[in-house]
Design an enzyme around this catalytic site. Structure first.
Site, mmCIF file in Angstrom:
data_model
loop_
_atom_site.group_PDB
_atom_site.id
_atom_site.type_symbol
_atom_site.label_atom_id
_atom_site.label_comp_id
_atom_site.label_asym_id
_atom_site.label_seq_id
_atom_site.Cartn_x
_atom_site.Cartn_y
_atom_site.Cartn_z
ATOM 1 N N TRP A 99 0.844 -1.201 0.000
ATOM 2 C CA TRP A 99 0.000 0.000 0.000
ATOM 3 C C TRP A 99 0.876 1.246 0.000
ATOM 4 O O TRP A 99 0.583 2.218 -0.694
ATOM 5 C CB TRP A 99 -0.970 -0.008 1.178
ATOM 6 N N ASP A 166 -1.802 6.746 6.322
ATOM 7 C CA ASP A 166 -2.820 5.824 5.833
ATOM 8 C C ASP A 166 -3.124 4.883 6.996
ATOM 9 O O ASP A 166 -2.300 4.049 7.363
ATOM 10 C CB ASP A 166 -2.282 5.044 4.618
ATOM 11 N N LYS A 190 -12.239 -1.865 6.511
ATOM 12 C CA LYS A 190 -11.477 -2.802 7.325
ATOM 13 C C LYS A 190 -12.019 -2.818 8.754
ATOM 14 O O LYS A 190 -12.258 -3.861 9.324
ATOM 15 C CB LYS A 190 -9.988 -2.428 7.359
HETATM 16 C C1 LIG Z 1 -7.165 -1.888 1.966
HETATM 17 C C2 LIG Z 1 -6.124 -0.841 2.073
HETATM 18 C C3 LIG Z 1 -5.991 0.181 1.110
HETATM 19 C C4 LIG Z 1 -6.859 0.244 -0.127
HETATM 20 O O1 LIG Z 1 -8.125 0.675 0.182
HETATM 21 P P1 LIG Z 1 -9.220 0.937 -0.976
HETATM 22 O O2 LIG Z 1 -10.323 1.587 -0.204
HETATM 23 O O3 LIG Z 1 -9.578 -0.383 -1.558
HETATM 24 O O4 LIG Z 1 -8.625 1.839 -1.981
HETATM 25 C C5 LIG Z 1 -5.017 1.129 1.297
HETATM 26 N N1 LIG Z 1 -4.194 1.099 2.365
HETATM 27 C C6 LIG Z 1 -4.287 0.132 3.308
HETATM 28 C C7 LIG Z 1 -3.353 0.147 4.471
HETATM 29 C C8 LIG Z 1 -5.249 -0.866 3.185
HETATM 30 O O5 LIG Z 1 -5.342 -1.830 4.112
#
Ligand SMILES: *Cc1c(COP(=O)(O)O)cnc(C)c1O
Length: 356
Positions: A99, A166, A190
């Site tokens: 990511w 993030d 998540k």
């Molecule tokens: C799942 C995830 C993403 C991607 O998220 P989307 O909403 O599918 O774009 C980005 N960063 C992390 C740490 C993730 O776990």
């Protein structure tokens, strides 16, 4: 029987969230209309929108001067919106997994990117330490929890430049000192709700530091000014996130959640460390994720991998197959996953060990 849901995302949600959302999809607050069929400008929906933003501020004790946004495009669009709005000349990034790499790729469209450290040398199985953050960077970007590799930065770090995180997979899993961050973002699917929304916690005064034409929908200012109602939001997802936050508050808030999460993670890591069949992929205790627990079969028992998966499936476990870039197993033990499910997995590992 409800399965033990270890899915990585979209993932388990509190039963309260699912039931309450289902009821309100049928009849919102008893008004005789579905949550799906009312205007996002109605007083009912604007109240939901306001409450969801206020609840995020309350749970995370967000100081004044910050806005909470619920946007579409997921965390992946934030990989681009962050540099679009904040990267003038140079940004610093910590590369701790896939990511982070995707975020770095987008930032490069807008300026120079300094990768201050990377754990790619050991397949992202640790968090780099002792790196220095360039003082002339516009911001420093981290991924607080590496969903795929099972590492986590569990502390709020100090940064000499605005800190951007993030936090897709560990938001609301613990109290955070939001004042240390300029921006925190993530997909909600998540730890918070169904898919369809990215949350953004943004310090208002980090914007407008340099001249750039930014398309309206990609400009944070648009969404701050219109309180996330510039265009039609993902109403059901925002509603569901609000239900999860109400559930969290009822439970005692983020301190209480952190305590439960720490206990759940300890229970599982202790078993992985003890059980002769398995080894953890993250050795350093302080780098181990409290949300995504990754482990593989011990070398001498490699041939048992698919058998263990089958055995766990027969015991009602779902979603423990590891991501293809790590292999082995990953148990995502997000806020909503009950301790009983972790205990059930531990018992399954013990039983499998005694059979082999
Ligand atoms: C799942 C995830 C993403 C991607 O998220 P989307 O909403 O599918 O774009 C980005 N960063 C992390 C740490 C993730 O776990």
């Amino acid at each position: 029987m409800k399965k033990h849901n270890f899915n990585a995302g979209p993932s388990i949600l509190p039963e309260f969230t699912i039931k309450s959302t289902a009821e309100n999809i049928l009849n919102l607050n008893g008004i005789g209309l579905s949550l799906m069929e009312i205007s996002h400008r109605s007083k009912e929906y604007t109240a939901i929108n306001d409450e969801a933003q206020a609840m995020m501020k309350e749970l995370l004790e967000i100081p004044s001067g910050y806005s909470v946004l619920f946007l579409q495009g997921g965390a992946s669009l934030q990989f681009c919106m962050v540099p679009f709005n904040l990267l003038n000349k140079k940004a610093a990034y910590l590369e701790t997994g896939s990511w982070a790499k995707k975020a770095i790729k987008e930032a490069k469209f807008f300026g120079q990117v300094d990768v201050v450290a990377s754990s790619a040398d050991k397949n992202y199985s640790y968090i780099p330490k002792g790196f220095s953050i360039p003082k002339d960077a516009d911001y420093f970007h981290i991924t607080t929890n590496n969903t795929i590799y099972g590492t986590e930065i569990r502390k709020d770090i100090d940064s000499p430049v605005p800190l951007v995180a993030d936090a897709s997979s560990d938001i609301l899993s613990r109290p955070m000192d939001v004042s240390k961050y300029a921006l925190i973002y993530g997909g909600v699917q998540k730890n918070l709700g169904p898919s369809g929304v990215a949350f953004v916690i943004i310090k208002d005064d980090i914007l407008g530091k340099f001249e750039r034409q930014i398309p309206t929908m990609l400009n944070y200012k648009t969404h701050i000014d219109d309180k996330s109602l510039f265009n039609t939001p993902a109403c059901i997802t925002v509603f569901a996130c609000l239900q999860t936050m109400k559930w969290l508050k009822q439970l005692g808030g983020l301190k209480a959640m952190q305590k439960i999460n720490t206990e759940k993670a300890k229970l599982l890591y202790d078993e992985i460390d003890r059980n002769k069949l398995f080894i953890p992929t993250v050795q350093e205790e302080e780098d181990r994720s409290v949300m995504n627990v990754t482990f593989v079969m011990n070398e001498n028992y490699k041939e048992l991998e698919s058998q263990f998966l089958e055995f766990a499936t027969s015991k009602g476990m779902v979603g423990i197959k590891g991501h293809r870039s790590v292999g082995g197993f990953r148990a995502s033990i997000y806020n909503a996953l009950p301790k009983e499910s972790v205990q059930a997995l531990v018992d399954t590992m013990k039983e499998f060990e005694s059979k082999n």
